[in-house]
Structures are given as structure tokens and as C-alpha cells.
Design a protein around this motif. Structure first.
Motif, PDB file in Angstrom:
ATOM      1  N   ILE A 139       1.088  -0.844  -0.145  1.00 59.56           N
ATOM      2  CA  ILE A 139       0.124  -0.127   0.109  1.00 59.56           C
ATOM      3  C   ILE A 139       0.830   0.743   0.192  1.00 59.56           C
ATOM      4  CG2 ILE A 139      -1.697   1.189   1.206  1.00 59.56           C
ATOM      5  CD1 ILE A 139      -2.943  -1.329   2.182  1.00 59.56           C
ATOM      6  N   ARG A 140       2.038   1.716   0.885  1.00 53.24           N
ATOM      7  CA  ARG A 140       3.010   2.183   0.847  1.00 53.24           C
ATOM      8  C   ARG A 140       3.499   3.050  -0.890  1.00 53.24           C
ATOM      9  NH1 ARG A 140       7.527   3.093   4.796  1.00 53.24           N
ATOM     10  NH2 ARG A 140       8.940   5.143   4.164  1.00 53.24           N
ATOM     11  N   GLN A 141       4.256   2.268  -1.606  1.00 54.70           N
ATOM     12  CA  GLN A 141       4.448   1.759  -2.398  1.00 54.70           C
ATOM     13  C   GLN A 141       3.451   2.481  -4.103  1.00 54.70           C
ATOM     14  OE1 GLN A 141       7.642   1.825  -3.782  1.00 54.70           O
ATOM     15  NE2 GLN A 141       6.051   2.802  -5.177  1.00 54.70           N
ATOM     16  N   ALA A 142       1.985   1.634  -3.555  1.00 51.09           N
ATOM     17  CA  ALA A 142       0.971   2.376  -4.286  1.00 51.09           C
ATOM     18  C   ALA A 142       0.232   3.638  -4.035  1.00 51.09           C
ATOM     19  CB  ALA A 142      -0.171   1.407  -4.015  1.00 51.09           C
ATOM     20  N   ILE A 143       0.312   3.888  -2.691  1.00 50.16           N
ATOM     21  CA  ILE A 143       0.356   5.890  -2.450  1.00 50.16           C
ATOM     22  C   ILE A 143       1.421   6.327  -2.968  1.00 50.16           C
ATOM     23  CG2 ILE A 143       0.097   7.742  -0.854  1.00 50.16           C
ATOM     24  CD1 ILE A 143      -2.451   5.384  -0.545  1.00 50.16           C
ATOM     25  N   GLU A 168      -1.685   2.874   8.904  1.00 46.79           N
ATOM     26  CA  GLU A 168      -0.232   3.078   8.992  1.00 46.79           C
ATOM     27  C   GLU A 168       0.774   3.133   7.637  1.00 46.79           C
ATOM     28  OE1 GLU A 168       1.771   1.599  12.120  1.00 46.79           O
ATOM     29  OE2 GLU A 168       0.213   1.033  13.475  1.00 46.79           O
ATOM     30  N   GLU A 169       0.226   2.224   7.130  1.00 51.63           N
ATOM     31  CA  GLU A 169       0.632   2.245   5.893  1.00 51.63           C
ATOM     32  C   GLU A 169       1.000   3.204   5.111  1.00 51.63           C
ATOM     33  OE1 GLU A 169       3.340  -0.130   4.718  1.00 51.63           O
ATOM     34  OE2 GLU A 169       2.854  -0.316   6.660  1.00 51.63           O
ATOM     35  N   ILE A 188       1.777   9.200   2.897  1.00 51.84           N
ATOM     36  CA  ILE A 188       1.183  10.311   2.676  1.00 51.84           C
ATOM     37  C   ILE A 188       2.769  10.862   3.074  1.00 51.84           C
ATOM     38  CG2 ILE A 188       0.234  11.954   3.994  1.00 51.84           C
ATOM     39  CD1 ILE A 188      -2.017  10.451   3.846  1.00 51.84           C
ATOM     40  N   SER A 189       3.702  10.544   3.895  1.00 51.74           N
ATOM     41  CA  SER A 189       4.588  11.596   4.667  1.00 51.74           C
ATOM     42  C   SER A 189       6.399  11.105   3.081  1.00 51.74           C
ATOM     43  CB  SER A 189       5.163  10.261   5.534  1.00 51.74           C
ATOM     44  OG  SER A 189       6.066  10.636   6.235  1.00 51.74           O
ATOM     45  N   ASP A 190       5.979   9.901   2.675  1.00 54.58           N
ATOM     46  CA  ASP A 190       6.115   9.783   1.417  1.00 54.58           C
ATOM     47  C   ASP A 190       6.417  11.099   0.221  1.00 54.58           C
ATOM     48  OD1 ASP A 190       7.740   7.519   2.856  1.00 54.58           O
ATOM     49  OD2 ASP A 190       6.693   5.961   1.330  1.00 54.58           O
ATOM     50  N   LYS A 206      -1.297   7.084  13.382  1.00 54.84           N
ATOM     51  CA  LYS A 206      -1.497   6.782  12.291  1.00 54.84           C
ATOM     52  C   LYS A 206      -1.453   6.830  11.366  1.00 54.84           C
ATOM     53  CE  LYS A 206      -3.940   2.597  14.821  1.00 54.84           C
ATOM     54  NZ  LYS A 206      -5.143   1.629  14.893  1.00 54.84           N
ATOM     55  N   LEU A 207      -1.805   7.653  10.672  1.00 55.91           N
ATOM     56  CA  LEU A 207      -1.978   8.806   9.390  1.00 55.91           C
ATOM     57  C   LEU A 207      -0.819   9.406   9.333  1.00 55.91           C
ATOM     58  CD1 LEU A 207      -5.397   8.678   8.233  1.00 55.91           C
ATOM     59  CD2 LEU A 207      -4.226   7.236   7.287  1.00 55.91           C
ATOM     60  N   GLY A 208      -0.823   9.734  10.825  1.00 54.74           N
ATOM     61  CA  GLY A 208       0.420  10.606  10.476  1.00 54.74           C
ATOM     62  C   GLY A 208       0.365  11.999  10.180  1.00 54.74           C
ATOM     63  N   LEU A 209      -0.926  13.118  10.758  1.00 58.12           N
ATOM     64  CA  LEU A 209      -2.309  14.013  10.024  1.00 58.12           C
ATOM     65  C   LEU A 209      -2.670  14.581  10.896  1.00 58.12           C
ATOM     66  CD1 LEU A 209      -4.222  12.319   6.836  1.00 58.12           C
ATOM     67  CD2 LEU A 209      -1.914  13.093   6.694  1.00 58.12           C
ATOM     68  N   GLN A 210      -2.742  15.828  11.139  1.00 59.23           N
ATOM     69  CA  GLN A 210      -2.944  16.794  12.302  1.00 59.23           C
ATOM     70  C   GLN A 210      -5.270  16.632  11.634  1.00 59.23           C
ATOM     71  OE1 GLN A 210      -1.786  18.451  14.827  1.00 59.23           O
ATOM     72  NE2 GLN A 210       0.133  16.971  13.972  1.00 59.23           N
ATOM     73  N   TYR A 211      -5.478  16.617  11.029  1.00 57.60           N
ATOM     74  CA  TYR A 211      -5.877  16.724  10.091  1.00 57.60           C
ATOM     75  C   TYR A 211      -6.870  15.661   9.461  1.00 57.60           C
ATOM     76  CZ  TYR A 211      -5.547  19.157   5.908  1.00 57.60           C
ATOM     77  OH  TYR A 211      -5.231  20.138   5.215  1.00 57.60           O
ATOM     78  N   VAL A 212      -7.735  14.686   8.095  1.00 60.79           N
ATOM     79  CA  VAL A 212      -8.730  14.317   7.456  1.00 60.79           C
ATOM     80  C   VAL A 212      -8.964  15.232   6.523  1.00 60.79           C
ATOM     81  CG1 VAL A 212      -7.586  11.920   8.389  1.00 60.79           C
ATOM     82  CG2 VAL A 212     -10.349  12.765   8.869  1.00 60.79           C
ATOM     83  N   ASP A 213      -9.309  14.961   5.755  1.00 55.76           N
ATOM     84  CA  ASP A 213     -10.252  15.673   4.769  1.00 55.76           C
ATOM     85  C   ASP A 213     -11.409  15.278   4.560  1.00 55.76           C
ATOM     86  OD1 ASP A 213      -8.730  17.943   3.471  1.00 55.76           O
ATOM     87  OD2 ASP A 213      -8.100  15.763   3.011  1.00 55.76           O
ATOM     88  N   LEU A 214     -12.323  14.242   4.862  1.00 58.45           N
ATOM     89  CA  LEU A 214     -13.784  13.488   5.753  1.00 58.45           C
ATOM     90  C   LEU A 214     -13.852  13.225   5.984  1.00 58.45           C
ATOM     91  CD1 LEU A 214     -16.259  13.682   4.279  1.00 58.45           C
ATOM     92  CD2 LEU A 214     -15.302  11.800   2.268  1.00 58.45           C
TER      93      LEU A 214
END
Length: 315
Positions: free
Chosen positions: A61-65, A86-87, A92-94, A132-140
Motif C-alpha cells: 500500500i505504501r508503494q501504491a500511494i 499506518e501504511e 503520504i509522508s513519502d 496512524k495516518l500521521g496527519l493533523q486532520y482528515v478531509d472527510l
């Protein structure tokens, strides 16, 4: 008010040079620009996204992103249930570290699972997903299903109106830009409308040629609610459905120089839906995005709808 894409948005296709080479499908170094539509809260959502449900090989999944963002995807859909946040967060971090996009360029969706439906569980559940997503917010942020359950999966009696109050709190706190529902019917949506201040921005439901969902989609559009279509290929990529060699669909694909799956995605888009096809294959990821240089006629949409049997691929 119905959600209607402009003809410009429907037909839009333009590319920007990204400097990335080595893709094995489509023009090297080119990136598709995905049109967006405005939700009822004023936020914009890309009209095609990357689904991530059911991936057996989580590390892919990480590579797919990475591949997806390089190709032009900006909309990524996940859920707590999928156990892949997490993956996806690593992917996203990448792409952020590479400078391919800024956080504000991405539209990230995740979902609240059934065992966190109590009002005071919603915000903590979202904070867990964000960590897990390493984000401050989600869009939805979506209620994954109207049914509530205990941690062991057994049913429990929590009204989704209580859950929606927790969703509104998540939006108020800025943890979710938009909030919505998934797998809800019209009656359930109307209960939310009647007992809250916030109309769901989105209803995510299963839609494909074998399960066209005309009434639910029309009801959502009449309420100015966008419809995200999961499993958009339906039986075209599973057993028991129409063959990709069926002349009705094959002839349409040949007319536009596209694959059957590309035509099926365009079918969703031309119905005003937001499909989220899933793939961890680089070629298919790019192929699924290459659907903005043609548009189906009303007759072709009707032809594809003729496959409808009101059948879910999960039944």
C-alpha cells in the motif's frame, strides 16, 4: 439542489510536467489533473480517488500511494476497519517529503467503525486514526455504517444520531474538514437532517453496473449530498458477472480506444459519482486515472445500466 458537474469539469484533461520517469503505462513524465466538485459545506473533493479496501499485502500500500500521487491522484480513501492507516500514512509522508504535493493538495478520507459509535468515542477514534495516518486532520470522516456494535462485534443499541453528534464535534475541532456517512439509506439520512444542524457532505455506497442504485443516488443529489461509489467495477472484475468481452461494453470501449474498466469508471463519473477504484499495480493505477479525455453518451450510460440486477458483490 442537484450536484451537477460542468461540461468543462467532465471533459477536463490536462497534464503537467513532473520530471518523474520510468512509469510503465501512459506518457512518461506526465501527470493527470483530476477535476473536483464542491461539497455542500464548500470544500472540494476530487471526482476520482484511490480505494484501499481489501488489500491482502499491506506493505504494497505504501508503494501504491507513492505511485498514485505521482500519477495524479489526490484523493485517497481508507478506514479504521481496513487496518492499513499506518501504511497509508507512511505513503503520504513519502510524497510530502519528496515535495510531490503539499498536505493541502491531498484529500484523505477515513471512517469510524461500528464499535466506536457512542458520542464520546468518536473524537478519540478519529484521533487514533490521525495518529496512524500521521496527519493533523482528515478531509472527510465518515460513519462507516449505521449499525453499532460492541468491541467483540456483537450488536449494541446506539442511535446513529448520537454518533453524528460526535462527528459534528470532530468537525468543530478541525479534526475533519467534512463529515458524512457510508452505507446509509435515504430514511436514515433524513433522520440526520431532521435532528442535527449538519447535513452529511457525502454518502459512500456500493455502485457499479450490476448495482446501479438509481433511487438512493437521486435522493442524495436532491439533498445536495455527494455520492462516492465504492467497488465501482462490480462484477466486471469478479466471478459471476458480465464478461469484459460482452459486445455491449466491448464496443463502447473500442469506440473510445479505452479498456472496459476505464469505460466503467467513466460511467460512474458521467453519472455524477465519485468512484474510488482500488489497485496496488502501477499500470492499473495509472490506467484507472486515464478517464478524463472522453465522455459517454446518455445512450451508452443506459446501455451499461442495463447490466443492473440490484446485486451487491458482498452478498
Amino acid at each position: 439542489m442537484k450536484l451537477v458537474l460542468s461540461s468543462v469539469a467532465l471533459c477536463a484533461l490536462f497534464h503537467v510536467i513532473t520530471g518523474h520517469a520510468g512509469h510503465n503505462h501512459g506518457p512518461v513524465g506526465k501527470q493527470v489533473k483530476v477535476p473536483t466538485k464542491q461539497l455542500n459545506d464548500g470544500n472540494n473533493i476530487p471526482i476520482l480517488g484511490l480505494g484501499t479496501f481489501g488489500f491482502g499485502d499491506i506493505p504494497k500500500i505504501r508503494q501504491a500511494i507513492n505511485w498514485a500521487v505521482e500519477a495524479g491522484y489526490r484523493h485517497i480513501d481508507t478506514a479504521a476497519l481496513y487496518a492499513n492507516e499506518e501504511e497509508i500514512g507512511k505513503g503520504i509522508s513519502d510524497v510530502l517529503k519528496k515535495g510531490l504535493v503539499r498536505r493541502e493538495d491531498l484529500f484523505i478520507t477515513t471512517k469510524l467503525w461500528n464499535d466506536k459509535h457512542a458520542k464520546d468515542q468518536v473524537v478519540p477514534a478519529l484521533r487514533d486514526s490521525l495518529a496512524k495516518l500521521g496527519l493533523q486532520y482528515v478531509d472527510l470522516y465518515l460513519i462507516h455504517s449505521p449499525e453499532a456494535s460492541k468491541a467483540d462485534g456483537s450488536p449494541t443499541n446506539i442511535d446513529y444520531l448520537e454518533t453524528w453528534q460526535g462527528m459534528e464535534e470532530a468537525k468543530k475541532l478541525g479534526l475533519a474538514k467534512s463529515i458524512g456517512v457510508s452505507n446509509f439509506n435515504t430514511k436514515q439520512i433524513d433522520r440526520i437532517k431532521a435532528h442535527s444542524k449538519t447535513v452529511p457532505a457525502v454518502n459512500q455506497i456500493e455502485v457499479h453496473p450490476s448495482n446501479t442504485q438509481e433511487q438512493t443516488i437521486n435522493d442524495c443529489f436532491e439533498r445536495n449530498i455527494a455520492v462516492v461509489a465504492y467497488s465501482p467495477f462490480g462484477f466486471f472484475v469478479t466471478r459471476g458477472g458480465p464478461s469484459k468481452d460482452d459486445p455491449k461494453i466491448k464496443n463502447i470501449a473500442q469506440k473510445y480506444g479505452k479498456s472496459v474498466t476505464q469505460v466503467v469508471l467513466r460511467y460512474s463519473i458521467d453519472r455524477g459519482l465519485i468512484p474510488i477504484p482500488k489497485s496496488t499495480n502501477q499500470k492499473r493505477i495509472k490506467e484507472n486515472l486515464d478517464v478524463f479525455d472522453f465522455q459517454l453518451t446518455p445512450e451508452e450510460i443506459s446501455t451499461i445500466s442495463s447490466y443492473n440486477t440490484d446485486t451487491s458483490i458482498f452478498s
